[in-house]
Scaffold this active site. Structure first.
Site, short mmCIF file in Angstrom:
data_model
loop_
_atom_site.label_atom_id
_atom_site.label_comp_id
_atom_site.label_asym_id
_atom_site.label_seq_id
_atom_site.Cartn_x
_atom_site.Cartn_y
_atom_site.Cartn_z
N ASP A 162 67.53 83.99 -7.39
CA ASP A 162 66.25 84.25 -6.75
C ASP A 162 65.37 83.03 -6.95
OD1 ASP A 162 67.49 86.73 -6.65
OD2 ASP A 162 65.63 87.85 -6.96
N LYS A 225 62.87 87.32 0.14
CA LYS A 225 62.29 88.28 -0.81
C LYS A 225 60.78 88.11 -0.80
CE LYS A 225 62.34 88.91 -5.87
NZ LYS A 225 63.03 88.58 -7.12
N LYS A 261 64.40 91.64 0.68
CA LYS A 261 64.15 92.30 -0.60
C LYS A 261 62.66 92.36 -0.90
CE LYS A 261 64.81 91.72 -5.59
NZ LYS A 261 65.42 90.93 -6.67
#
Lengths: 325, 295
Positions: A162, A225, A261
Site C-alpha cells: 500500500d 485506495k 479499497k
C-alpha cells in the site's frame, strides 16, 4: 455523473495510448484536466440515496459474510508489537472461533517491520499480507528511500504493497512526478500487488480524486485506495463512488480491471453494507469480490461478527464477547 | 400593537402540540420503526401520539448506555450526587407539568397527583444523597487471617435495563431509576406502556440537567414487544422487572439467564412508602482487595 471519460485513443487499437499521455508533464495535465468534471451535488446525492437501501435477512447475512471476506484487517500504530500482530493474524484466520463457518478476512495490513511476523503467522493460509510502504502515511521522503522501503517489505514476504502518492506534488500539478514515482514503486513491487493510496482527505475536490484515480491506474496500480486512515476525513461514500466510476471507465477504455479499497472510518456493519450497495450499483458484480474490493478497517470486524452472532442466536450480542484489537 | 396581538390570537389560537419522543444517547429521536401509538388519559381521551419503540431502538439505547458507562461510573460519587441534586432542582421547576400529566394519566385528583410528584422529587433527592454514602454501608474493611489490609467496595454493575412500573408513572419510575444511576450504572428504561408521558418529561429534565447523554435512555412503547430484547441482550448486565407482569417476568428471567444478568423480580411494592436500600444494592457488585501490609 455517469459520463464516461474518453481518453486519447491510439488510432485503430481502441486503447488509450499511455505512452503518449505520459510523454510530458503538459500532456499528462492536458489528459487529466480533460477528464469530465465531477458533479459534486450529484455524487453526494447519489451516495446518500444509495445508502438508504434497506438490506435485510438473508441478503444481509450474505453481505455480512462478503464484507468479512473483504476486510484488510489493519493495525498501523506506533505501539504495534509482534505479539499484537500475531494476535491479529489469529483473528484473521478464525475471526469468530466459536462459529466454524465464519469466513476469513482478505488480508492483514501492517507496517513493513511487522511483515515477517505476519508472514510467519499466516503461512499456509490464503490470507494475504499487505504492507504499507513509501514513507507511509505522509510520503515525505526521497524516492530512493521510498523504493528501499518497498523492496524491504516485498523481500520480507509482503503480497501487497500500500503506497501513498506524493500529495504535495499532485496538488502543485506536478503530475508526471507522481506518475513516475508510482511506476518506479510498481517496478520495485515485482510480483506483489500495488495499492495506490490517494489520501482523498487531502485532495480537496472530487475532480482531484478522479484525476488521482486515473493517474494511479495509468501508472499501473492494481488497486486504488482512498486513505491512510491517519487523516480526517478518511473514506466517504461519495469519494468511493467517484473512484468506482473511475475504475469502471478505466476498464471500459483499457480493458484492465483495477480494484478499489476504501479505508478508515468504516466502523459499523451498516457502513460496510452501504459500500457494498455502492459497488453493486456503480460497477456491478465483477467488483463484489475480495480480489477487487477491500475494506480497510479494524474495529469493523467486531461489529460484523456481532451482527453475525445476532443472526445465529437471535439475541443481541455485546463487545464483551469479542477480542479487543 | 400588543392589543392587536392579543385580540387576534386569544380565542382561536391553534395550540402547538408536543410529540413525545424517545430519549437515546442524550438525543430525542423518533422510533427507528417510524411507529407511534395513541396515549389516552384515564378517561380514554386522546392525549398524544407517543413513539412506539422497537427492538432496534432498544439496541441503540443499550449501545448509548454502554458508551456512557465508563464516564459515569468513573465520576466521583460527590459529582454524581451533585448532578442528581441538579436534576431535582429542575424537577421542581416542572412540578405543575408533572402534576398535570400524573393527574390525567393516573386518574387521580390534583391533590393526590401533587403529593405523588412531591414524593417523587423527594425520593430523587433521597437517592442523590446516597451517592457518597452507599460505599460506607455496602462496603467493609474485612478482618482476615494474614498480613493484609482487606477491604470490599461496591462497584456499579454496568448497563441496567429497567422495566418501569406500569401504574405509578412518575413516583414508581423515579423509585426504580434513581437507585440504578446513583451508584454509577447507566440505564435503559422502558416507560409505563399506557402512561409514558411523565417519563418523557423526565427525560427532558435529564437532557437539560448535567446528566451526560446515554446515562439514562428512555424508551416508550409496548412492554411485551421490547422487554424480551432487553432481557436477552448480551450487553445488558442487570434487569429490573418492576413493571413486568408475573408470567412475563418468569419468561424474561429465563431470557436474562443467557449472560447471567442480575435480575430483580417484580415485588408488590407500595411506591409511596419510604424505600429501603435493596434496589440500590441490587445493581452493585462487590470488589474485594487484599492489600499486603508490612508485618
Amino acid at each position: 455523473m455517469t459520463t464516461t471519460a474518453s481518453p486519447p485513443v491510439a488510432s485503430g487499437t481502441g486503447l488509450p495510448d499511455v505512452s503518449q499521455i505520459t510523454s510530458s508533464d503538459s500532456a499528462l495535465r492536458r489528459f487529466l484536466h480533460g477528464l469530465p468534471g465531477v458533479d459534486q451535488v450529484g455524487a453526494e446525492a447519489r451516495a446518500a440515496m444509495l445508502s438508504t437501501r434497506s438490506i435485510k435477512t438473508s441478503a444481509k447475512a450474505w453481505a455480512i459474510d462478503l464484507a468479512i471476506s473483504m476486510i484488510d484487517l489493519t493495525t498501523l500504530e506506533g505501539q504495534d508489537t509482534p505479539g499484537k500482530v500475531r494476535a491479529l493474524c489469529a483473528k484473521a484466520l478464525r475471526p469468530d472461533p466459536s462459529v466454524a463457518d465464519t469466513p476469513r478476512v482478505a488480508a492483514i495490513c501492517v507496517y513493513p517491520d511487522m511483515v515477517p511476523v505476519a508472514v510467519e503467522a499466516l503461512r499456509g493460509s490464503r490470507v494475504k499480507v499487505a504492507s504499507v510502504a513509501t514513507a507511509f502515511p505522509s510520503g515525505r521522503s526521497s524516492l530512493a528511500v521510498k523504493l528501499a522501503d518497498t523492496r524491504d517489505a516485498v523481500a520480507a514476504g509482503a503480497d501487497e504493497i500500500d503506497m501513498v502518492i506524493d500529495r504535495g506534488a499532485f496538488l502543485s500539478g506536478r503530475y508526471l512526478e507522481v506518475f513516475e514515482e508510482i511506476v518506479a514503486v510498481k517496478e520495485a513491487c515485482g510480483e506483489a500487488h500495488l495499492k495506490v493510496i490517494l489520501e482523498t482527505g487531502e485532495l480537496d475536490t472530487y475532480d482531484n480524486v478522479r484525476r488521482a484515480s486515473w493517474l494511479g491506474m495509468l501508472a499501473g496500480g492494481d488497486f486504488i485506495k482512498t486513505s491512510t486512515g491517519k487523516i480526517a476525513p478518511a473514506a466517504t461514500l461519495p469519494v468511493t463512488l467517484v473512484m468506482l466510476e473511475a475504475v469502471r471507465d478505466f476498464r471500459a477504455t483499457t480493458g484492465r480491471q483495477v480494484g478499489v479499497k476504501p479505508a478508515g472510518g468504516i466502523r459499523t456493519t451498516k457502513d460496510a453494507i452501504k459500500y457494498l450497495v455502492l459497488v453493486n450499483e456503480t460497477v456491478g458484480d465483477d467488483w463484489l469480490d475480495p480480489d477487487w474490493f477491500r475494506l480497510g478497517a479494524s474495529s469493523l470486524l467486531n461489529d460484523l461478527l456481532m451482527q453475525r452472532t445476532k443472526a445465529v442466536t437471535g439475541r443481541y450480542s455485546g463487545p464483551d464477547y469479542f477480542t479487543l484489537d | 400593537m400588543s392589543e392587536r396581538l392579543s385580540s387576534g390570537g386569544a380565542g382561536n389560537r391553534i395550540s402547538v402540540r408536543k410529540t413525545p419522543k424517545l430519549f437515546i444517547g442524550g438525543k430525542f429521536p423518533r422510533s427507528e420503526s417510524g411507529r407511534s401509538y395513541e396515549v389516552a388519559d384515564s378517561k380514554g381521551h386522546f392525549v398524544a401520539n407517543a413513539a412506539m419503540g422497537s427492538r432496534k431502538d432498544a439496541r441503540d439505547a443499550v449501545v448509548a448506555a454502554r458508551k456512557a458507562f465508563p464516564g459515569w461510573s468513573a465520576a466521583t460519587a460527590y459529582n454524581r450526587g451533585q448532578v442528581l441534586y441538579r436534576v431535582a432542582e429542575l424537577l421542581e421547576g416542572r412540578r405543575s407539568q408533572f402534576v398535570d400529566e400524573v393527574a390525567a394519566g393516573e386518574g387521580v385528583s390534583r391533590s393526590k397527583a401533587t403529593a405523588a410528584v412531591d414524593a417523587a422529587i423527594d425520593r430523587w433527592v433521597w437517592y442523590a444523597g446516597w451517592s457518597d454514602k452507599v460505599s460506607q454501608v455496602a462496603g467493609s474493611a474485612n478482618q482476615v487471617a494474614g498480613p493484609y489490609f482487606d477491604f470490599s467496595v461496591p462497584e456499579p454493575t454496568g448497563v441496567v435495563a429497567v422495566i418501569a412500573p406500569q401504574e405509578s408513572s412518575l413516583l414508581g419510575l423515579v423509585s426504580v431509576l434513581a437507585p440504578a444511576i446513583v451508584t454509577g450504572n447507566t440505564v435503559v428504561v422502558l416507560a409505563s406502556e399506557a402512561r409514558p408521558l411523565p417519563a418523557v418529561t423526565l427525560s427532558e429534565v435529564l437532557a437539560t440537567s448535567d446528566v451526560p447523554g446515554g446515562v439514562v435512555n428512555v424508551l416508550t412503547g409496548r412492554t411485551d414487544e421490547v422487554a424480551p430484547w432487553l432481557a436477552s441482550h448480551m450487553d445488558v448486565n442487570a434487569i429490573d422487572l418492576a413493571g413486568a407482569g408475573d408470567a412475563a417476568a418468569t419468561e424474561l428471567q429465563v431470557a436474562a439467564a443467557d449472560n447471567l444478568k442480575r435480575v430483580l423480580r417484580p415485588q408488590r411494592t407500595d411506591w409511596t412508602a419510604t424505600p429501603d436500600l435493596h434496589r440500590m444494592l441490587a445493581h452493585l457488585e462487590t470488589k474485594t482487595v487484599w492489600h499486603p501490609i508490612g508485618v
